[in-house]
Design a protein around this motif. Structure first.
Motif, PDB file in Angstrom:
ATOM      1  N   TYR A  25      13.832  -7.022 -17.718  1.00  6.98           N
ATOM      2  CA  TYR A  25      13.158  -7.914 -16.775  1.00  6.98           C
ATOM      3  C   TYR A  25      12.694  -7.143 -15.535  1.00  6.98           C
ATOM      4  O   TYR A  25      11.534  -7.268 -15.103  1.00  6.98           O
ATOM      5  N   TRP A  26      13.607  -6.331 -14.956  1.00  4.19           N
ATOM      6  CA  TRP A  26      13.243  -5.616 -13.736  1.00  4.19           C
ATOM      7  C   TRP A  26      12.194  -4.542 -14.023  1.00  4.19           C
ATOM      8  O   TRP A  26      11.305  -4.298 -13.199  1.00  4.19           O
ATOM      9  N   LEU A  27      12.282  -3.917 -15.189  1.00  3.97           N
ATOM     10  CA  LEU A  27      11.254  -2.957 -15.568  1.00  3.97           C
ATOM     11  C   LEU A  27       9.895  -3.653 -15.664  1.00  3.97           C
ATOM     12  O   LEU A  27       8.883  -3.144 -15.162  1.00  3.97           O
ATOM     13  N   ALA A  28       9.887  -4.836 -16.289  1.00  2.00           N
ATOM     14  CA  ALA A  28       8.642  -5.591 -16.414  1.00  2.00           C
ATOM     15  C   ALA A  28       8.112  -6.015 -15.049  1.00  2.00           C
ATOM     16  O   ALA A  28       6.896  -5.933 -14.793  1.00  2.00           O
ATOM     17  N   ARG A  29       8.999  -6.456 -14.170  1.00  2.00           N
ATOM     18  CA  ARG A  29       8.575  -6.862 -12.827  1.00  2.00           C
ATOM     19  C   ARG A  29       7.817  -5.730 -12.134  1.00  2.00           C
ATOM     20  O   ARG A  29       6.775  -5.942 -11.500  1.00  2.00           O
ATOM     21  N   MET A  30       8.343  -4.528 -12.262  1.00  2.05           N
ATOM     22  CA  MET A  30       7.739  -3.404 -11.546  1.00  2.05           C
ATOM     23  C   MET A  30       6.427  -2.972 -12.201  1.00  2.05           C
ATOM     24  O   MET A  30       5.445  -2.680 -11.513  1.00  2.05           O
ATOM     25  N   LEU A  31       6.394  -2.933 -13.532  1.00  2.00           N
ATOM     26  CA  LEU A  31       5.166  -2.527 -14.204  1.00  2.00           C
ATOM     27  C   LEU A  31       4.050  -3.547 -14.018  1.00  2.00           C
ATOM     28  O   LEU A  31       2.889  -3.192 -13.755  1.00  2.00           O
ATOM     29  N   VAL A  32       4.389  -4.830 -14.140  1.00  2.00           N
ATOM     30  CA  VAL A  32       3.389  -5.883 -13.958  1.00  2.00           C
ATOM     31  C   VAL A  32       2.848  -5.871 -12.538  1.00  2.00           C
ATOM     32  O   VAL A  32       1.659  -6.117 -12.298  1.00  2.00           O
ATOM     33  N   ALA A  33       3.718  -5.551 -11.574  1.00  2.00           N
ATOM     34  CA  ALA A  33       3.301  -5.543 -10.178  1.00  2.00           C
ATOM     35  C   ALA A  33       2.486  -4.316  -9.815  1.00  2.00           C
ATOM     36  O   ALA A  33       1.895  -4.253  -8.743  1.00  2.00           O
ATOM     37  N   LEU A  58      -9.053  -2.765  -3.632  1.00  2.00           N
ATOM     38  CA  LEU A  58      -8.926  -1.379  -4.053  1.00  2.00           C
ATOM     39  C   LEU A  58      -9.049  -1.202  -5.560  1.00  2.00           C
ATOM     40  O   LEU A  58      -9.024  -0.063  -6.049  1.00  2.00           O
ATOM     41  N   GLN A  59      -9.159  -2.318  -6.287  1.00  2.62           N
ATOM     42  CA  GLN A  59      -9.230  -2.262  -7.747  1.00  2.62           C
ATOM     43  C   GLN A  59      -8.052  -1.471  -8.309  1.00  2.62           C
ATOM     44  O   GLN A  59      -8.191  -0.629  -9.187  1.00  2.62           O
ATOM     45  N   ARG A  60      -6.878  -1.746  -7.748  1.00  3.21           N
ATOM     46  CA  ARG A  60      -5.669  -1.030  -8.149  1.00  3.21           C
ATOM     47  C   ARG A  60      -4.512  -2.007  -8.116  1.00  3.21           C
ATOM     48  O   ARG A  60      -4.329  -2.732  -7.137  1.00  3.21           O
ATOM     49  N   ARG A  61      -3.714  -2.031  -9.185  1.00  2.79           N
ATOM     50  CA  ARG A  61      -2.544  -2.906  -9.206  1.00  2.79           C
ATOM     51  C   ARG A  61      -1.547  -2.438  -8.150  1.00  2.79           C
ATOM     52  O   ARG A  61      -1.252  -1.258  -8.030  1.00  2.79           O
ATOM     53  N   LEU A  62      -1.035  -3.373  -7.392  1.00  2.00           N
ATOM     54  CA  LEU A  62      -0.101  -3.036  -6.327  1.00  2.00           C
ATOM     55  C   LEU A  62       1.208  -3.775  -6.522  1.00  2.00           C
ATOM     56  O   LEU A  62       1.247  -4.868  -7.075  1.00  2.00           O
ATOM     57  N   ALA A  63       2.265  -3.154  -6.047  1.00  2.00           N
ATOM     58  CA  ALA A  63       3.570  -3.796  -6.152  1.00  2.00           C
ATOM     59  C   ALA A  63       3.575  -5.118  -5.398  1.00  2.00           C
ATOM     60  O   ALA A  63       3.045  -5.229  -4.294  1.00  2.00           O
ATOM     61  N   VAL A  64       4.146  -6.144  -6.019  1.00  2.00           N
ATOM     62  CA  VAL A  64       4.157  -7.480  -5.430  1.00  2.00           C
ATOM     63  C   VAL A  64       5.334  -7.609  -4.467  1.00  2.00           C
ATOM     64  O   VAL A  64       6.459  -7.267  -4.796  1.00  2.00           O
ATOM     65  N   TYR A  65       5.052  -8.117  -3.275  1.00  2.00           N
ATOM     66  CA  TYR A  65       6.094  -8.369  -2.278  1.00  2.00           C
ATOM     67  C   TYR A  65       6.056  -9.863  -1.972  1.00  2.00           C
ATOM     68  O   TYR A  65       5.136 -10.346  -1.322  1.00  2.00           O
ATOM     69  N   LEU A  68       0.832  -1.202   0.000  1.00  2.00           N
ATOM     70  CA  LEU A  68       0.000   0.000   0.000  1.00  2.00           C
ATOM     71  C   LEU A  68       0.868   1.253   0.000  1.00  2.00           C
ATOM     72  O   LEU A  68       0.630   2.193  -0.767  1.00  2.00           O
ATOM     73  N   ILE A  69       1.884   1.277   0.840  1.00  2.00           N
ATOM     74  CA  ILE A  69       2.780   2.436   0.913  1.00  2.00           C
ATOM     75  C   ILE A  69       3.502   2.642  -0.414  1.00  2.00           C
ATOM     76  O   ILE A  69       3.588   3.759  -0.929  1.00  2.00           O
ATOM     77  N   ALA A  70       4.000   1.556  -0.990  1.00  2.00           N
ATOM     78  CA  ALA A  70       4.761   1.667  -2.235  1.00  2.00           C
ATOM     79  C   ALA A  70       3.902   2.136  -3.396  1.00  2.00           C
ATOM     80  O   ALA A  70       4.403   2.755  -4.336  1.00  2.00           O
ATOM     81  N   SER A  71       2.589   1.866  -3.337  1.00  2.00           N
ATOM     82  CA  SER A  71       1.710   2.185  -4.466  1.00  2.00           C
ATOM     83  C   SER A  71       1.322   3.653  -4.535  1.00  2.00           C
ATOM     84  O   SER A  71       0.761   4.101  -5.533  1.00  2.00           O
ATOM     85  N   THR A  72       1.607   4.433  -3.490  1.00  2.00           N
ATOM     86  CA  THR A  72       1.096   5.806  -3.431  1.00  2.00           C
ATOM     87  C   THR A  72       2.004   6.824  -4.090  1.00  2.00           C
ATOM     88  O   THR A  72       1.635   7.989  -4.225  1.00  2.00           O
ATOM     89  N   ASP A  73       3.210   6.447  -4.478  1.00  2.00           N
ATOM     90  CA  ASP A  73       4.146   7.344  -5.157  1.00  2.00           C
ATOM     91  C   ASP A  73       4.368   8.634  -4.375  1.00  2.00           C
ATOM     92  O   ASP A  73       4.412   9.722  -4.940  1.00  2.00           O
ATOM     93  N   GLY A  74       4.490   8.511  -3.063  1.00  2.00           N
ATOM     94  CA  GLY A  74       4.839   9.665  -2.248  1.00  2.00           C
ATOM     95  C   GLY A  74       3.708  10.612  -1.939  1.00  2.00           C
ATOM     96  O   GLY A  74       3.937  11.711  -1.420  1.00  2.00           O
ATOM     97  N   GLU A 125       3.715  -0.871 -10.275  1.00  2.00           N
ATOM     98  CA  GLU A 125       4.482   0.329  -9.966  1.00  2.00           C
ATOM     99  C   GLU A 125       3.969   1.507 -10.804  1.00  2.00           C
ATOM    100  O   GLU A 125       3.537   1.341 -11.940  1.00  2.00           O
ATOM    101  N   GLU A 126       3.991   2.685 -10.228  1.00  2.00           N
ATOM    102  CA  GLU A 126       3.557   3.882 -10.927  1.00  2.00           C
ATOM    103  C   GLU A 126       4.497   4.155 -12.101  1.00  2.00           C
ATOM    104  O   GLU A 126       5.690   4.392 -11.910  1.00  2.00           O
ATOM    105  N   PRO A 127       4.011   4.128 -13.356  1.00  2.00           N
ATOM    106  CA  PRO A 127       4.903   4.296 -14.502  1.00  2.00           C
ATOM    107  C   PRO A 127       5.686   5.603 -14.501  1.00  2.00           C
ATOM    108  O   PRO A 127       6.836   5.638 -14.934  1.00  2.00           O
ATOM    109  N   LEU A 128       5.077   6.682 -14.008  1.00  2.00           N
ATOM    110  CA  LEU A 128       5.799   7.955 -14.018  1.00  2.00           C
ATOM    111  C   LEU A 128       6.944   7.960 -13.009  1.00  2.00           C
ATOM    112  O   LEU A 128       7.920   8.694 -13.174  1.00  2.00           O
ATOM    113  N   PHE A 129       6.835   7.158 -11.954  1.00  2.00           N
ATOM    114  CA  PHE A 129       7.982   6.994 -11.061  1.00  2.00           C
ATOM    115  C   PHE A 129       9.145   6.378 -11.830  1.00  2.00           C
ATOM    116  O   PHE A 129      10.293   6.810 -11.713  1.00  2.00           O
TER     117      PHE A 129
END
Length: 437
Positions: free
Chosen positions: A272-280, A237-244, A201-207, A282-286
């Motif tokens: 690969y790491w870019l895909a991991r974050m986008l699929v999970a 939340l109907q929102r993609r969240l970073a996978v931990y 949840l914290i990681a998904s808010t982009d600050g 992560e906010e693309p603009l970050f």
């Protein structure tokens, strides 16, 4: 017209929010010490902390991302120095509203009470409206505190900027966001989240602290019987969240892996790491911002096209959105990973900043100071300056360093990419400079 803008709460105490007010309002800080994530400004050594200690505010522009505390800081500033607080929003206000705000401020000034005028989204006022602030700021009728998410250099008039100090607010980091959640839990009780979901949840808010508290409030109102895991939180939340995963590989671990893969010129791993974050989720603009940082920190002049590529990718994403715009981020990532690497500009910046701090306020040599007036010319300003374009090589070899300071070398091009050509240019100029003594 009634005074729609003034804060009628007693000085020194912000309005007490209603019990049914949104969680973000109920958790607004009561004083500057409670503002999280902006200690570089609000702390004792920060610009705001020093103003409050002196009891005198100057006009300022608060520039930062959404949800970082700009409105709270403005309100608390007025309380801290005993000023009347008035607020308008450039989104909902026009010329009539501005005139009323200034009229009220002038009336209060005559009664001996100064006004802090907070203007939210100040960049949305046009140039003429911005010019309208100038006489009231200059005469001290109002102390202007403007808030903007846009770069003031482009969004605000130069005349207004010259009368206000620009203060940059940081995007809230993980510690600041965790502190906000802790305040929420002190008020409302433990969030119904497993530790991994809380981190997601914290990681998904982009600050964005306000967004974080809004998501937390949604969870509180749901009356969940069992804590949610990351997958359950994403569905709720109907929102993609970073996978931990079970090893707690999180937001900062993955972005570090992406950055180092690019720096190490491994485009496959970087993708690969870019895909991991986008699929999970992560906010693309970050990610776009981080790619820009890589372009200037790890590639720089070795490939000057790296930065334009990343800026174009960011604009392409903003234009297209997801998922189509994510392809632009992929292209930028691959460009960076396959580009020649150099941190020469990054190291040159650090060295130059260090030298500037140590050398103090040394004056430029007189020959390169512009003689703006007759008096300055009579005192020798600009005397002996050689206009480089008048020389056969377009190079005079003059001294441009302060008197009493030996030339220093901050920038050393790497022997890779475009910097090999830059090295040739520097060698050529060094040769001409040596010939001229």
């Amino acid at each position: 017209m009634a005074d729609l803008f003034a804060d009628d709460a007693p000085e020194g105490a912000p309005d007490t929010p209603r019990a049914d007010a949104p969680l973000a309002d109920r958790l607004r800080p009561a004083n500057l010490a409670e503002v999280v994530g902006q200690e570089h400004l609000t702390g004792p050594q920060g610009a705001i902390g020093r103003m409050v200690a002196a009891g005198k505010l100057s006009s300022m522009i608060l520039w930062g991302p959404p949800g970082t505390g700009k409105t709270s800081i403005a309100r608390l500033l007025a309380d801290a120095v005993g000023m009347r607080y008035a607020a308008i929003s450039a989104v909902f206000s026009g010329v009539a509203d501005l005139k009323q705000a200034f009229a009220e401020a002038e009336k209060m000034a005559k009664a001996g009470r100064k006004t802090l005028l907070f203007v939210d989204e100040i960049h949305r006022f046009n140039r003429a409206q911005q010019d309208g602030f100038l006489p009231y700021v200059e005469r001290g009728v109002v102390t202007l505190v403007g808030a903007t998410t846009e770069n003031p250099s482009f969004a605000l008039n130069a005349a207004l900027l010259s009368r206000a100090q620009v203060l940059v607010l940081n995007r809230l980091d993980e510690a600041a966001l965790e502190a906000l959640l802790a305040k929420a839990e002190d008020l409302e009780g433990a969030l119904p989240l497993a530790p991994e979901a809380r981190a997601a949840l914290i990681a998904s808010t982009d600050g964005d602290g306000r967004f974080l508290l809004g998501q937390a409030e949604t969870l509180y109102h749901a009356g969940l019987a069992e804590p949610l895991d990351p997958a359950g939180l994403a569905r709720f939340l109907q929102r993609r969240l970073a996978v931990y995963d079970k090893d707690r590989d999180g937001h900062y671990n993955l972005i570090s892996a992406l950055h180092k893969s690019v720096r190490g010129s491994d485009p496959q791993a970087a993708l690969y790491w870019l895909a991991r974050m986008l699929v999970a989720g992560e906010e693309p603009l970050f990610l776009a911002r981080r790619l820009v940082r890589m372009a200037v920190e790890d590639i720089g002049m070795a490939d000057p096209q790296a930065l334009p590529q990343c800026m174009a990718a960011m604009e392409a994403y903003r234009f297209l959105g997801s998922p189509e715009g994510e392809l632009a981020l992929v292209q930028a990532c691959l460009y960076l990973a396959t580009a020649p690497k150099s941190n020469a500009a990054y190291m040159a910046q650090k060295a130059a900043w260090k030298s500037a701090k140590e050398s103090g306020s040394l004056m430029p040599p007189m020959n390169i100071v512009n003689p703006a007036t007759g008096l300055m010319e009579s005192l020798g300003y600009g005397k002996g300056y050689t206009y480089d374009h008048d020389t056969p090589e377009g190079f005079s070899g003059d001294n441009y360093w302060p008197e009493g300071m030996a030339p220093e070398q901050f920038y050393t091009p790497a022997p890779r990419g475009f910097e090999r050509e830059v090295r040739k240019r520097l060698d050529y100029w060094d040769k001409l400079r040596a010939e001229r003594g």
